[in-house]
Motif scaffolding. Structure first.
Motif: not given
Length: 191
Positions: A1-10, A13-22, A54-59, A76-79
């Motif tokens: 499962m992954e949740l993503g957000w693609t905002p614009k800062l000024h 573009p940006g991409t922000y993802k949170l995910g988890a797997w089983h 497990g779970a991860y972030i990808d910003f 920034l990425r973390a798993v």
């Protein structure tokens, strides 16, 4: 499962993802056997876990320049993985990339730092094994840390050649291994 957000800062573009797997596939325990005893002392078949997770972030966020063009991007990425069944249970990396240096629109230059953590259950097994056996295992009780500098050269958008220089401290998570300076090259062609 992954949740993503693609905002614009000024407007950038940006991409922000949170995910988890089983995974429903079974996994061997790194420390305990099926009788509940330490593998290093009793041997036997590793305890089977019914699943892994497990779970991860990808910003990634562009900070300067033109949207999807020249400019500086931060990442920034973390798993985090299941420490009972995964020999490497945590990784993190962060860095910067500058798109279109020297006026070359398809090129990029970047720098990153990263660390890999070896499971405490694996380290426990290795230490206990070494206390009770004459053939010694390498204990992976440290984080492997790395730094990388790269330049990505693209003579045309479909071809990429990326030489890089990496420094790895405690390769394999052990002080037994000498630090390494590695020169590498990555290349790709898109059709």
């Amino acid at each position: 499962m992954e949740l993503g957000w693609t905002p614009k800062l000024h407007g950038l573009p940006g991409t922000y993802k949170l995910g988890a797997w089983h995974s429903s596939s079974p996994g061997d325990d790194l420390f305990t056997n099926q009788a509940g005893q330490p593998l290093a002392l009793s041997g036997g078949t590793p305890l089977q876990h019914a699943s892994r997770h497990g779970a991860y972030i990808d910003f990634k966020q562009q900070l300067t320049g033109e949207a999807k063009g020249r400019g500086l991007t931060l990442f920034l990425r973390a798993v985090r993985a299941d420490a009972a069944t995964s020999s490497t249970d945590r990784q993190i990396s962060a860095g910067v990339e500058y798109q279109a240096p020297f006026g070359r629109s398809h090129d990029a230059i970047g720098f990153g730092l990263g660390a890999t953590h070896f499971s405490d259950r694996l380290v426990q097994y290795q230490k206990l094994y070494n206390q009770t056996h004459t053939d010694q295992l390498t204990v992976q009780g440290r984080d492997e840390r790395a730094a990388e500098l790269f330049y990505s050269w693209s003579p045309v958008a479909s071809i990429k050649v990326r030489p890089n220089l990496q420094f790895v401290h405690d390769p394999g998570g052990t002080a037994r291994n000498r630090d390494a300076l590695v020169l590498g090259v990555y290349s790709s062609v898109k059709f």
